[in-house]
Design a protein around this motif. Structure first.
Motif, mmCIF file in Angstrom:
data_model
loop_
_atom_site.group_PDB
_atom_site.id
_atom_site.type_symbol
_atom_site.label_atom_id
_atom_site.label_comp_id
_atom_site.label_asym_id
_atom_site.label_seq_id
_atom_site.Cartn_x
_atom_site.Cartn_y
_atom_site.Cartn_z
ATOM 1 N N MET A 76 0.832 -1.214 0.000
ATOM 2 C CA MET A 76 0.000 0.000 0.000
ATOM 3 C C MET A 76 0.861 1.257 0.000
ATOM 4 S SD MET A 76 -3.409 -0.682 2.262
ATOM 5 C CE MET A 76 -2.695 -1.564 3.629
ATOM 6 N N PHE A 78 0.500 4.178 -2.552
ATOM 7 C CA PHE A 78 0.297 5.585 -2.201
ATOM 8 C C PHE A 78 1.384 6.461 -2.837
ATOM 9 C CE2 PHE A 78 -1.888 3.985 1.870
ATOM 10 C CZ PHE A 78 -3.161 4.235 1.382
ATOM 11 N N LEU A 87 -8.568 3.952 9.374
ATOM 12 C CA LEU A 87 -8.464 5.288 8.798
ATOM 13 C C LEU A 87 -9.654 6.143 9.225
ATOM 14 C CD1 LEU A 87 -6.977 7.170 6.728
ATOM 15 C CD2 LEU A 87 -8.523 6.254 4.994
ATOM 16 N N ASN A 101 -8.443 11.505 5.838
ATOM 17 C CA ASN A 101 -7.438 11.550 4.787
ATOM 18 C C ASN A 101 -7.639 12.854 4.026
ATOM 19 O OD1 ASN A 101 -7.098 10.058 1.540
ATOM 20 N ND2 ASN A 101 -5.457 10.888 2.772
ATOM 21 N N LYS A 108 -13.182 10.023 7.320
ATOM 22 C CA LYS A 108 -13.393 8.746 6.635
ATOM 23 C C LYS A 108 -13.950 7.729 7.619
ATOM 24 C CE LYS A 108 -11.318 9.711 2.604
ATOM 25 N NZ LYS A 108 -11.947 9.497 1.283
ATOM 26 N N LYS A 167 -15.192 3.306 7.805
ATOM 27 C CA LYS A 167 -15.387 1.997 7.148
ATOM 28 C C LYS A 167 -16.825 1.589 7.410
ATOM 29 C CE LYS A 167 -14.573 -2.679 6.476
ATOM 30 N NZ LYS A 167 -16.018 -2.910 6.190
ATOM 31 N N ILE A 168 -17.585 1.446 6.347
ATOM 32 C CA ILE A 168 -18.994 1.096 6.482
ATOM 33 C C ILE A 168 -19.121 -0.422 6.623
ATOM 34 C CG2 ILE A 168 -19.675 0.715 4.081
ATOM 35 C CD1 ILE A 168 -21.954 2.841 4.771
ATOM 36 N N HIS A 198 -8.568 -2.207 3.855
ATOM 37 C CA HIS A 198 -9.699 -1.276 3.691
ATOM 38 C C HIS A 198 -9.228 0.172 3.603
ATOM 39 C CE1 HIS A 198 -11.703 -4.798 5.793
ATOM 40 N NE2 HIS A 198 -12.277 -4.739 4.617
ATOM 41 N N SER A 199 -8.171 0.495 4.339
ATOM 42 C CA SER A 199 -7.727 1.894 4.359
ATOM 43 C C SER A 199 -7.349 2.385 2.959
ATOM 44 C CB SER A 199 -6.550 2.066 5.320
ATOM 45 O OG SER A 199 -5.502 1.190 4.962
ATOM 46 N N TRP A 200 -6.804 1.476 2.133
ATOM 47 C CA TRP A 200 -6.496 1.858 0.752
ATOM 48 C C TRP A 200 -7.775 2.309 0.028
ATOM 49 C CZ3 TRP A 200 -2.358 2.612 -2.442
ATOM 50 C CH2 TRP A 200 -2.640 2.720 -3.816
ATOM 51 N N GLN A 230 -10.665 3.219 1.295
ATOM 52 C CA GLN A 230 -11.285 4.397 1.909
ATOM 53 C C GLN A 230 -10.578 5.702 1.535
ATOM 54 O OE1 GLN A 230 -11.065 2.126 5.840
ATOM 55 N NE2 GLN A 230 -12.239 3.964 6.324
ATOM 56 N N SER A 231 -9.281 5.603 1.237
ATOM 57 C CA SER A 231 -8.512 6.832 1.047
ATOM 58 C C SER A 231 -8.744 7.456 -0.330
ATOM 59 C CB SER A 231 -7.031 6.557 1.263
ATOM 60 O OG SER A 231 -6.491 5.900 0.144
ATOM 61 N N PHE A 232 -9.443 6.738 -1.210
ATOM 62 C CA PHE A 232 -9.776 7.326 -2.516
ATOM 63 C C PHE A 232 -11.238 7.770 -2.515
ATOM 64 C CE2 PHE A 232 -6.033 4.821 -3.278
ATOM 65 C CZ PHE A 232 -5.304 5.571 -4.175
ATOM 66 N N ASP A 233 -11.606 8.596 -3.495
ATOM 67 C CA ASP A 233 -12.970 9.132 -3.515
ATOM 68 C C ASP A 233 -14.016 8.034 -3.648
ATOM 69 O OD1 ASP A 233 -12.168 11.701 -3.176
ATOM 70 O OD2 ASP A 233 -12.051 12.150 -5.323
ATOM 71 N N GLN A 246 -6.372 2.471 -9.253
ATOM 72 C CA GLN A 246 -5.056 2.977 -8.858
ATOM 73 C C GLN A 246 -4.142 1.820 -8.442
ATOM 74 O OE1 GLN A 246 -3.591 5.890 -8.878
ATOM 75 N NE2 GLN A 246 -5.205 7.430 -9.118
ATOM 76 N N TYR A 247 -4.721 0.863 -7.730
ATOM 77 C CA TYR A 247 -3.889 -0.266 -7.287
ATOM 78 C C TYR A 247 -3.439 -1.089 -8.500
ATOM 79 C CZ TYR A 247 -1.843 -3.732 -4.287
ATOM 80 O OH TYR A 247 -0.928 -4.537 -3.661
ATOM 81 N N THR A 253 -15.173 -3.418 1.417
ATOM 82 C CA THR A 253 -15.131 -2.144 2.146
ATOM 83 C C THR A 253 -16.521 -1.511 2.225
ATOM 84 O OG1 THR A 253 -12.862 -1.819 1.385
ATOM 85 C CG2 THR A 253 -13.998 0.115 2.268
ATOM 86 N N TYR A 254 -17.283 -1.566 1.148
ATOM 87 C CA TYR A 254 -18.631 -0.982 1.166
ATOM 88 C C TYR A 254 -19.695 -2.071 1.118
ATOM 89 C CZ TYR A 254 -15.767 3.129 0.433
ATOM 90 O OH TYR A 254 -14.814 4.090 0.579
ATOM 91 N N GLN A 305 -21.242 -3.786 -4.870
ATOM 92 C CA GLN A 305 -20.264 -2.805 -5.304
ATOM 93 C C GLN A 305 -18.856 -3.392 -5.490
ATOM 94 O OE1 GLN A 305 -20.623 0.925 -3.203
ATOM 95 N NE2 GLN A 305 -18.529 1.526 -3.694
#
Lengths: 471, 471
Positions: free
Chosen positions: A19, A23, A332, A335, A340, A342-343, B201-203, B205-208, B216-217, B231-232, B237
């Motif tokens: 990650m 990033f 997180l 950011n 932010k 986590k749902i 998950h943090s990855w 969450q950190s994007f829109d 991106q990954y 994550t969602y 999704q």
């Protein structure tokens, strides 16, 4: 093992590094971020956790780095050159706010917060969870045993059944949680704790007979003779031989300090032993017991009126049986100045957004009443909301409160934290004394109130609503 | 932590040192002695143990010493000058005979034997039990998970829930026990194991939004894209977004390697996910799962036909849940050429006297049939006796056998042991393949035969009789 010192950045899950590289190439690595450490369930079916492991974590973060060897290894694993150049000069310079080490903490509330760049926050997740989850688990276990043993001595005998080199941290946590002494010499040396230990069965077996073995030990340690009496037969041989040596010591002006029972029915044997010692004129010789003890066995022994003066607790203390691990997580919360979360399908498992802190409220007697999670800029929340039962609220106006968070790490160095294990232990004990007893009982403890300030509650609900719309 | 390296003699229970001082002043410290390491119960209700931790132990014993600081600390704790002078030049020079690391072993049989002076044998008890009990426990747990997962990938994800610094040894043991890969980068580096990990998950969450996060990954790791889809909302999704990115990768000539499910009903979700991936033309994209897995959960998932390609196992593997610790002990078997045993009211708990070794017998198919514990000088026991059921015997004549003990440490140095973790892993796997399957099942496994040679049985019975007369 040298390897743990020389490669401290490598005590990490690979995905923190993948990650970080992601990033880096997504241009997000220097974006500001905030992460929370919290747990969801109290261990052992209990009502609280003693937060422990902070000093060990901070000390490790001061030295967090990747060596030349580390970088070469990562290259061999396919990591890219620009990122590795960045990593080779990486130092952890984020800010950490945290409750004090030894604080009593509860599910769902942030216990520690890291604010810094995205990459530095992410890279320390594994080591943070490893240290804090484990030490907090063991300190909490120790505090349960401490409470049930009352004023009787409790010693940590766990090193031989500890999880490899984790045994040093386990003994540290046990000390903070309330044991009086440890058999672990390194823990005694490192943490200024009392160390304890006398002899094992092998001592007794190595002499021609038990009486000789006892005499020889008393001869070398006349002021600290504790005799293990169950090598052959506690009642018929061990205790009578110990009494004989106890009388011989008395004649020389010493006192047999204690006997130790390590097998058989400890309630039955301790009563017999007490009477035998008293009848023999050795009323000051104490009775210590060991063998598969935990808080429940100790409670049962004491309920039966067993005249026991001290307990040696091993496996169950040092492994935190029967909770395998504290379920602490690191999530997180912010950011790029955006809160932010986590749902989750389960409302309880939704994490809390934004840069936060915790206020603790006290009742009129000065006991802990409730904890309110608030946003960093808040100074005086008037009421709080149940974290997931929407209608439940609790008024806080006019109550005495304390802010639990302190800045403990800044600019790569520890700023306000103590490495004085005895002081941490004392703090934990003082704080636990302010937690109403109904939260401390073993069976179905009363749930301590933890809630969200109006502002935080609104923020969380807005984000959840928005996210659910997009799904 | 530096402290673990600089004070390796201090990873010890105090009573080893008080006994050592006692032996010193009783003039017994240089008497010849033999100690056995063995355990009494298989962990996890299973039928065997994989012996692990030998290399780490031997390496530590090569460096076993007390520093000047250590000696000063012991002085402050009341230890005496002559003994401390002796201790300051102490080196461990005893001989260790042991089964190979990775060997399959059973309750009551000696697994490792230390012969040397009384003091050197005694001083290493704690570190020996600490290392061997823990690593053997975790390797055994890993082997159970390995077996049930069949050819599917198994990864160790446990570091964040491991017991502090014990996590390195835990990952080593998990590798030896059979996991294919570990998230623990230090373990990968140290033991040449495959490391694994992509994103959390943090990855996401950190994007829109999730799709951007996945893209991106994939952009940074096109050849190794594993997408965490919960994550969602996994079905609505996560999986659809993963499929979209999978198709984009395909267009560029890459392949979406896998998706990972980390919450919800893994059987239900994996079936849905497989169908969605197949329908989208991504039949080669694998499905990985994690979240509170153990051997029983994995068995259940597979019984339901869940199309899962790999498992990430964390807490339960790395803590050896739900056996808190392997109950290995270290008992005096000989002192001054006299065989010794520890008596007990329970016949099963009587230890075995004398300097011993173990023969393993094979059936016609080359599978393990029985282990016979014999005295060192024996070459060919004809039959063996049940360890505590007097009438039970087993004939061994004419059977193929193997001597399990090897000299692994002599004159302060390792002589025949390997630090090649992959070779140890392979050995464990080959040996386990020779253990009949009925000893490997989870529920009420068939008990493997371990017995005593005629000579050993006679010796034990004579000593027990003699000792019981004196009580």
């Amino acid at each position: 093992m040298d390897i743990l010192n020389n490669h401290n950045g490598f005590y990490i899950d690979l995905y923190e590094l993948t990650m970080a590289q992601g990033f880096f190439y997504a241009g997000k690595h220097e974006e500001p971020a905030a992460y929370d450490y919290f747990f969801r369930d109290n261990p052992f079916g209990g009502g609280y956790v003693i937060f422990t492991g902070l000093w060990d974590l901070l000390k490790s973060l001061e030295h967090f780095h990747f060596s030349g060897d580390d970088i070469a290894y990562l290259k061999s694993q396919g990591f890219k050159k620009d990122f590795l150049d960045y990593l080779s000069s990486f130092r952890f310079t984020a800010t950490i706010n945290s409750v004090r080490e030894g604080e009593i903490v509860f599910p769902l509330e942030p216990v520690l917060r890291v604010t810094g760049t995205m990459v530095e926050c992410q890279l320390v997740e594994t080591i943070l969870l490893n240290y804090l989850n484990f030490e907090s688990l063991i300190a909490t276990k120790a505090s349960r045993i401490r409470r049930i043993a009352g004023k009787r001595a409790v010693s940590d005998f766990g090193l031989r059944r500890a999880q490899g080199l984790g045994g040093l941290q386990a003994s540290r946590a046990a000390i903070i949680g309330g044991v009086d002494a440890t058999s672990n010499v390194l823990a005694g040396y490192a943490y200024g704790a009392q160390i304890t230990g006398t002899l094992a069965h092998s001592w007794v077996q190595s002499f021609d007979d038990e009486l000789t073995a006892f005499r020889q030990y008393a001869n070398v340690f006349p002021e600290n003779t504790v005799l293990l009496v169950d090598t052959y037969d506690s009642l018929k041989q061990g205790i009578p031989n110990a009494i004989r040596v106890g009388r011989e010591l008395k004649e020389k002006g010493y006192q047999l300090k204690a006997i130790r029972l390590d097998s058989g029915d400890l309630a039955f044997l301790s009563k017999k032993a007490r009477k035998m010692l008293d009848d023999a004129g050795l009323p000051d010789t104490k009775i210590l017991v060991s063998n598969q003890l935990n808080e429940y066995v100790i409670r049962s022994l004491l309920e039966q009126g067993a005249p026991i003066d001290g307990f040696g607790v091993g496996t169950e203390l040092i492994t935190g049986k029967s909770t395998a691990a504290l379920d602490g997580v690191y999530k997180l919360a912010m950011n790029n100045d955006e809160p932010k979360l986590k749902i989750s399908d389960t409302f309880e498992k939704i994490s809390l957004p934004g840069v936060k802190k915790v206020f603790r409220y006290f009742d009129d007697a000065g006991l802990f009443y409730a904890d309110c999670i608030a946003l960093e800029e808040e100074t005086n929340p008037h009421r709080m909301h149940h974290p997931h039962e929407v209608a439940k609220k609790c008024h806080l106006e006019g109550m005495t409160k304390e802010s639990l968070f302190h800045r403990v790490f800044e600019n790569g160095a520890i700023v306000e934290a103590t490495n004085d294990t005895q002081a941490i232990k004392q703090y934990a004990s003082q704080r636990l004394a302010r937690l109403p007893i109904e939260h401390q009982r073993f069976e179905m403890p009363h749930i301590y109130k933890v809630g969200l300030s109006d502002q935080l509650n609104n923020l969380r609900n807005q984000i959840v609503e928005k996210l659910r719309k997009t799904i």
